[in-house]
Design a protein around this motif. Sequence first.
Motif, PDB file in Angstrom:
ATOM      1  N   PRO A   1       0.857  -0.700  -0.272  1.00 44.13           N
ATOM      2  CA  PRO A   1       0.444  -0.318   0.434  1.00 44.13           C
ATOM      3  C   PRO A   1       0.887   1.375  -0.106  1.00 44.13           C
ATOM      4  CG  PRO A   1      -0.720  -1.641   1.505  1.00 44.13           C
ATOM      5  CD  PRO A   1       1.161  -1.468   1.140  1.00 44.13           C
ATOM      6  N   GLU A   2       0.135   2.111  -0.911  1.00 44.94           N
ATOM      7  CA  GLU A   2       1.196   3.550  -0.632  1.00 44.94           C
ATOM      8  C   GLU A   2       0.985   3.703   0.316  1.00 44.94           C
ATOM      9  OE1 GLU A   2       0.946   7.618  -3.179  1.00 44.94           O
ATOM     10  OE2 GLU A   2      -0.675   6.386  -3.699  1.00 44.94           O
ATOM     11  N   VAL A   3      -0.334   4.068   1.261  1.00 45.86           N
ATOM     12  CA  VAL A   3       0.980   4.746   2.772  1.00 45.86           C
ATOM     13  C   VAL A   3       1.259   4.103   3.585  1.00 45.86           C
ATOM     14  CG1 VAL A   3      -0.885   4.890   4.930  1.00 45.86           C
ATOM     15  CG2 VAL A   3      -2.288   4.948   2.531  1.00 45.86           C
ATOM     16  N   ALA A   4       1.662   2.533   3.503  1.00 43.66           N
ATOM     17  CA  ALA A   4       2.403   1.516   4.243  1.00 43.66           C
ATOM     18  C   ALA A   4       3.956   2.608   3.943  1.00 43.66           C
ATOM     19  CB  ALA A   4       2.433  -0.060   3.901  1.00 43.66           C
ATOM     20  N   ILE A   5       3.792   2.499   2.700  1.00 42.72           N
ATOM     21  CA  ILE A   5       5.360   3.127   1.641  1.00 42.72           C
ATOM     22  C   ILE A   5       5.478   4.007   2.481  1.00 42.72           C
ATOM     23  CG2 ILE A   5       6.690   3.547   0.135  1.00 42.72           C
ATOM     24  CD1 ILE A   5       5.647   1.095  -1.979  1.00 42.72           C
ATOM     25  N   LEU A   6       4.708   5.019   2.329  1.00 45.85           N
ATOM     26  CA  LEU A   6       4.536   7.087   2.527  1.00 45.85           C
ATOM     27  C   LEU A   6       5.114   6.857   4.231  1.00 45.85           C
ATOM     28  CD1 LEU A   6       4.658   9.609   2.474  1.00 45.85           C
ATOM     29  CD2 LEU A   6       1.985   9.720   3.098  1.00 45.85           C
ATOM     30  N   GLN A   7       4.533   5.999   5.120  1.00 45.57           N
ATOM     31  CA  GLN A   7       5.185   5.706   6.618  1.00 45.57           C
ATOM     32  C   GLN A   7       6.428   5.746   6.754  1.00 45.57           C
ATOM     33  OE1 GLN A   7       1.941   3.147   7.679  1.00 45.57           O
ATOM     34  NE2 GLN A   7       0.510   4.767   8.316  1.00 45.57           N
ATOM     35  N   MET A   8       6.862   4.505   5.996  1.00 42.73           N
ATOM     36  CA  MET A   8       8.266   4.441   6.616  1.00 42.73           C
ATOM     37  C   MET A   8       9.064   5.603   6.159  1.00 42.73           C
ATOM     38  SD  MET A   8       8.503   0.019   4.527  1.00 42.73           S
ATOM     39  CE  MET A   8      10.115   0.004   4.889  1.00 42.73           C
ATOM     40  N   TYR A   9       8.705   6.124   4.856  1.00 42.37           N
ATOM     41  CA  TYR A   9       9.231   7.772   4.961  1.00 42.37           C
ATOM     42  C   TYR A   9       9.293   8.973   6.377  1.00 42.37           C
ATOM     43  CZ  TYR A   9      10.663   7.179   0.310  1.00 42.37           C
ATOM     44  OH  TYR A   9      11.482   6.225  -0.882  1.00 42.37           O
ATOM     45  N   GLN A  10       7.647   8.684   6.763  1.00 41.01           N
ATOM     46  CA  GLN A  10       7.414   9.358   7.184  1.00 41.01           C
ATOM     47  C   GLN A  10       7.798   8.876   8.872  1.00 41.01           C
ATOM     48  OE1 GLN A  10       2.865   9.186   7.172  1.00 41.01           O
ATOM     49  NE2 GLN A  10       3.333  11.199   6.068  1.00 41.01           N
ATOM     50  N   LEU A  11       8.505   7.921   9.744  1.00 46.49           N
ATOM     51  CA  LEU A  11       9.563   7.251  10.415  1.00 46.49           C
ATOM     52  C   LEU A  11      10.365   8.324  10.934  1.00 46.49           C
ATOM     53  CD1 LEU A  11       9.163   3.352  10.460  1.00 46.49           C
ATOM     54  CD2 LEU A  11       7.982   4.355  11.826  1.00 46.49           C
ATOM     55  N   LEU A  12      11.447   8.528   9.405  1.00 44.52           N
ATOM     56  CA  LEU A  12      12.264   9.388   9.154  1.00 44.52           C
ATOM     57  C   LEU A  12      11.902  10.992   9.418  1.00 44.52           C
ATOM     58  CD1 LEU A  12      14.101   7.492   6.731  1.00 44.52           C
ATOM     59  CD2 LEU A  12      14.873   7.631   9.575  1.00 44.52           C
ATOM     60  N   ILE A  13      11.027  11.744   8.751  1.00 45.93           N
ATOM     61  CA  ILE A  13      11.046  13.006   8.881  1.00 45.93           C
ATOM     62  C   ILE A  13       9.267  12.628   8.910  1.00 45.93           C
ATOM     63  CG2 ILE A  13      10.349  14.977   7.617  1.00 45.93           C
ATOM     64  CD1 ILE A  13      13.297  14.236   6.483  1.00 45.93           C
ATOM     65  N   PRO A  14       8.626  12.858  10.017  1.00 39.65           N
ATOM     66  CA  PRO A  14       7.070  12.532   9.845  1.00 39.65           C
ATOM     67  C   PRO A  14       6.411  14.236   9.071  1.00 39.65           C
ATOM     68  CG  PRO A  14       8.132  12.858  12.069  1.00 39.65           C
ATOM     69  CD  PRO A  14       8.889  13.113  11.433  1.00 39.65           C
ATOM     70  N   SER A  15       6.715  14.679   9.009  1.00 39.62           N
ATOM     71  CA  SER A  15       6.166  16.148   8.817  1.00 39.62           C
ATOM     72  C   SER A  15       5.400  15.588   7.110  1.00 39.62           C
ATOM     73  CB  SER A  15       7.466  17.302   8.757  1.00 39.62           C
ATOM     74  OG  SER A  15       8.021  16.892   8.238  1.00 39.62           O
ATOM     75  N   ILE A  16       6.826  14.758   6.306  1.00 39.75           N
ATOM     76  CA  ILE A  16       6.824  14.592   5.107  1.00 39.75           C
ATOM     77  C   ILE A  16       5.400  13.565   4.563  1.00 39.75           C
ATOM     78  CG2 ILE A  16       7.342  12.786   3.207  1.00 39.75           C
ATOM     79  CD1 ILE A  16       9.455  12.379   3.633  1.00 39.75           C
ATOM     80  N   LYS A  17       4.246  14.885   3.654  1.00 34.99           N
ATOM     81  CA  LYS A  17       3.020  14.605   3.238  1.00 34.99           C
ATOM     82  C   LYS A  17       3.100  13.848   2.016  1.00 34.99           C
ATOM     83  CE  LYS A  17       1.160  17.391   5.984  1.00 34.99           C
ATOM     84  NZ  LYS A  17       2.768  18.328   6.530  1.00 34.99           N
ATOM     85  N   SER A  18       3.381  13.387   1.342  1.00 37.66           N
ATOM     86  CA  SER A  18       3.469  11.662   0.221  1.00 37.66           C
ATOM     87  C   SER A  18       4.546  11.845  -0.557  1.00 37.66           C
ATOM     88  CB  SER A  18       2.832  13.416  -1.377  1.00 37.66           C
ATOM     89  OG  SER A  18       3.432  14.466  -1.246  1.00 37.66           O
ATOM     90  N   ILE A  19       3.889  10.700  -0.918  1.00 33.58           N
ATOM     91  CA  ILE A  19       5.392  10.186  -1.802  1.00 33.58           C
ATOM     92  C   ILE A  19       6.667  11.081  -3.280  1.00 33.58           C
ATOM     93  CG2 ILE A  19       5.496   8.522  -4.128  1.00 33.58           C
ATOM     94  CD1 ILE A  19       5.222   6.898  -0.848  1.00 33.58           C
ATOM     95  N   GLY A  20       5.946  11.386  -3.285  1.00 36.86           N
ATOM     96  CA  GLY A  20       6.653  13.064  -4.609  1.00 36.86           C
ATOM     97  C   GLY A  20       7.704  13.611  -3.702  1.00 36.86           C
ATOM     98  N   GLN A  21       7.212  13.723  -2.690  1.00 38.64           N
ATOM     99  CA  GLN A  21       7.961  14.556  -1.345  1.00 38.64           C
ATOM    100  C   GLN A  21       9.161  13.752  -0.643  1.00 38.64           C
ATOM    101  OE1 GLN A  21       6.254  16.353   1.630  1.00 38.64           O
ATOM    102  NE2 GLN A  21       7.298  17.703   2.036  1.00 38.64           N
ATOM    103  N   ALA A  22       8.996  12.862   0.022  1.00 37.61           N
ATOM    104  CA  ALA A  22       9.814  11.698  -0.116  1.00 37.61           C
ATOM    105  C   ALA A  22      10.659  11.331  -1.189  1.00 37.61           C
ATOM    106  CB  ALA A  22       8.916  10.326   0.173  1.00 37.61           C
ATOM    107  N   LEU A  23      10.280  10.583  -2.522  1.00 33.59           N
ATOM    108  CA  LEU A  23      11.529  11.290  -3.098  1.00 33.59           C
ATOM    109  C   LEU A  23      12.260  11.874  -3.634  1.00 33.59           C
ATOM    110  CD1 LEU A  23       9.024   9.408  -5.525  1.00 33.59           C
ATOM    111  CD2 LEU A  23      10.174   7.960  -4.572  1.00 33.59           C
ATOM    112  N   LEU A  24      11.747  13.412  -3.238  1.00 27.68           N
ATOM    113  CA  LEU A  24      12.037  14.336  -3.900  1.00 27.68           C
ATOM    114  C   LEU A  24      13.401  14.272  -2.474  1.00 27.68           C
ATOM    115  CD1 LEU A  24      13.191  16.897  -5.491  1.00 27.68           C
ATOM    116  CD2 LEU A  24      11.279  18.166  -4.430  1.00 27.68           C
ATOM    117  N   ILE A  25      12.841  14.577  -0.809  1.00 27.51           N
ATOM    118  CA  ILE A  25      13.550  14.619   0.283  1.00 27.51           C
ATOM    119  C   ILE A  25      14.498  13.478  -0.042  1.00 27.51           C
ATOM    120  CG2 ILE A  25      13.705  15.015   2.411  1.00 27.51           C
ATOM    121  CD1 ILE A  25      10.791  16.160   2.050  1.00 27.51           C
TER     122      ILE A  25
END
Length: 196
Positions: A141-165
């Motif tokens: 699920p996209e949400v599960a992948i996004l949560q893996m990024y949010q464990l590192l930076i909770p303020s990340i709002k989207s996969i696109g933002q996570a990829l950029l960061i």
Amino acid sequence: MEVNNRTKKVTRCGMLIGIAIILQYIEISIPIMPSFIKLDFSDLPELIGAFAYGPFTGVLIALIKNIIHMAVSQSGFVGELSNFLLGATFAAVAGYVFQKNPTKSGVFKASALGAVAMALISWPINYWIIYPLYYNVLGFPEVAILQMYQLLIPSIKSIGQALLIFNVPFTLIKGILNGVIMILIYNRIQFIFHEK
């Protein structure tokens, strides 16, 4: 003489593919990255092949390396597709630039431009191809992948933002590290680049 050179090229490319396969197994976890993103140096043999025999050879090494690695894939072949697309971009751009200036300074310029190209292309490749395959083919699920990024930076709002960061800088640094190693070993292997 031409047959001898062709045999030498095929043999060396086979060795580069073998080294690339071995390096693909040596993955380094990076604490500041999600756990599914790991560093390896399997792009280095592709870079050597691209410098020695042209961009197409570097791309071919990337392709064969990933086809062979599919036999032990833990990502349903999606990871291998990503590795191929990014590695092929790196090798193709760097190999093309090096052909214009086949010197040690050319290695630096080619590696840097290849790394930048790979980093820039990583965002659309991941956003439009690789991550949708994870969602729709592998069922992550996209949400599960996004949560893996949010464990590192909770303020990340989207996969696109996570990829950029995360992914774009990681890919750039990975390319630069391969380029640095290439520069360090250049004097030992430069004879390959200048053989006729």
